[in-house]
Scaffold this active site. Structure first.
Site, PDB file in Angstrom:
ATOM      1  N   HIS A 191      -9.156  -4.136  -1.509  1.00 54.78           N
ATOM      2  CA  HIS A 191      -8.140  -3.358  -0.796  1.00 54.78           C
ATOM      3  C   HIS A 191      -8.523  -1.880  -0.759  1.00 54.78           C
ATOM      4  CE1 HIS A 191      -3.878  -2.318   0.309  1.00 54.78           C
ATOM      5  NE2 HIS A 191      -4.269  -1.179  -0.232  1.00 54.78           N
ATOM      6  N   GLU A 192      -8.895  -1.326  -1.913  1.00 53.66           N
ATOM      7  CA  GLU A 192      -9.253   0.098  -1.962  1.00 53.66           C
ATOM      8  C   GLU A 192     -10.539   0.372  -1.188  1.00 53.66           C
ATOM      9  OE1 GLU A 192      -7.010   2.113  -2.750  1.00 53.66           O
ATOM     10  OE2 GLU A 192      -5.763   0.589  -3.699  1.00 53.66           O
ATOM     11  N   CYS A 201       0.844  -1.192   0.000  1.00 59.22           N
ATOM     12  CA  CYS A 201       0.000   0.000   0.000  1.00 59.22           C
ATOM     13  C   CYS A 201       0.878   1.239   0.000  1.00 59.22           C
ATOM     14  CB  CYS A 201      -0.889  -0.032   1.243  1.00 59.22           C
ATOM     15  SG  CYS A 201      -2.009   1.366   1.390  1.00 59.22           S
ATOM     16  N   HIS A 208     -10.047   0.970   2.472  1.00 59.29           N
ATOM     17  CA  HIS A 208      -9.660   2.343   2.830  1.00 59.29           C
ATOM     18  C   HIS A 208     -10.888   3.205   3.123  1.00 59.29           C
ATOM     19  CE1 HIS A 208      -5.336   2.372   2.365  1.00 59.29           C
ATOM     20  NE2 HIS A 208      -5.432   1.769   1.193  1.00 59.29           N
TER      21      HIS A 208
END
Length: 168
Positions: A140-141, A98, A144
Site C-alpha cells: 500500500h505504501e 488511507c 503511493h
C-alpha cells in the site's frame, strides 16, 4: 521531528511518480523522522509515504507491530528508501483505508508474501521477506511512491468501496 499535514485526494502530488533518493543526508533522515511521527499520530495508521506529506521522494515507513492484524508477524518499524519488490507470492483481498482518503475504505487484492529490497534509515541495503498484513501495508505504501492510491486498485467499484462510518 514533527507531525506533518496529510495531503488529501485529489491533491496532484498523490498521483505523481516519486523521485528516487540519490543521496543520504540530513534532509532524508529528517523526512524519515517526520514520516514516523506522522504515522504514529494518525488514527490506526500503520504506514505513511513521503508523497502523502508533499515530498515527492521514494521514502515510506511501515510499522504493523501495534496492529491486531500484524502484531504476531512483523519486522517492527521499517524505514524504506527506494524500496523495490523483487518477488511476490499468493494473493488475498483485504479491506484497506488511507489517511489521504479518510472517508472511504475498499477491498483490494494484494500479494500475501513479498521479498523486498530497500535502503534503511542509515542508507544500508536490506532485503526482507514480509507476509500477511505487513506485506499488504508495505505494498500500500509503495503504491503511493508510484502515484497509485488504493482507490485505483479496488476489486469492484460496485461492491468493493465503502463509506467509512467514523475515522478514529
Amino acid at each position: 521531528m514533527a507531525v506533518q499535514k496529510i495531503l488529501l485526494f485529489p491533491h496532484p502530488v498523490l498521483k505523481k511518480m516519486a523521485r528516487p533518493v540519490t543521496s543520504f543526508d540530513d534532509e532524508i533522515r529528517q523526512l524519515a523522522d517526520d514520516l514516523i511521527d506522522t504515522m504514529r499520530a494518525g488514527p490506526g495508521s500503520v504506514g505513511v509515504a513521503a508523497p502523502q506529506i508533499g515530498a515527492s521522494l521514494r521514502v515510506c515507513v511501515v510499522d504493523v507491530s501495534n496492529s491486531k492484524l500484524g502484531r504476531e508477524n512483523n519486522h517492527g518499524l521499517l524505514v524504506l528508501v527506494n524500496p523495490e519488490i523483487v518477488a511476490r507470492e499468493g494473493a488475498a483481498i483485504m479491506r484497506e483505508g488511507c489517511m489521504s482518503v479518510p472517508d472511504y475504505t475498499g477491498e483490494v487484492e494484494r500479494a500475501t508474501g513479498i521479498t523486498l529490497r530497500y535502503l534503511d534509515g542509515d542508507g544500508v541495503t536490506q532485503e526482507i521477506a514480509a507476509s500477511g498484513y505487513e506485506a499488504v501495508a508495505i505494498q500500500h505504501e509503495m503504491d503511493h511512491l508510484d502515484g497509485v492510491l488504493f482507490l485505483d486498485r479496488i476489486v469492484s467499484l460496485k461492491t468493493g468501496l465503502f463509506r467509512r462510518k467514523n475515522y478514529k
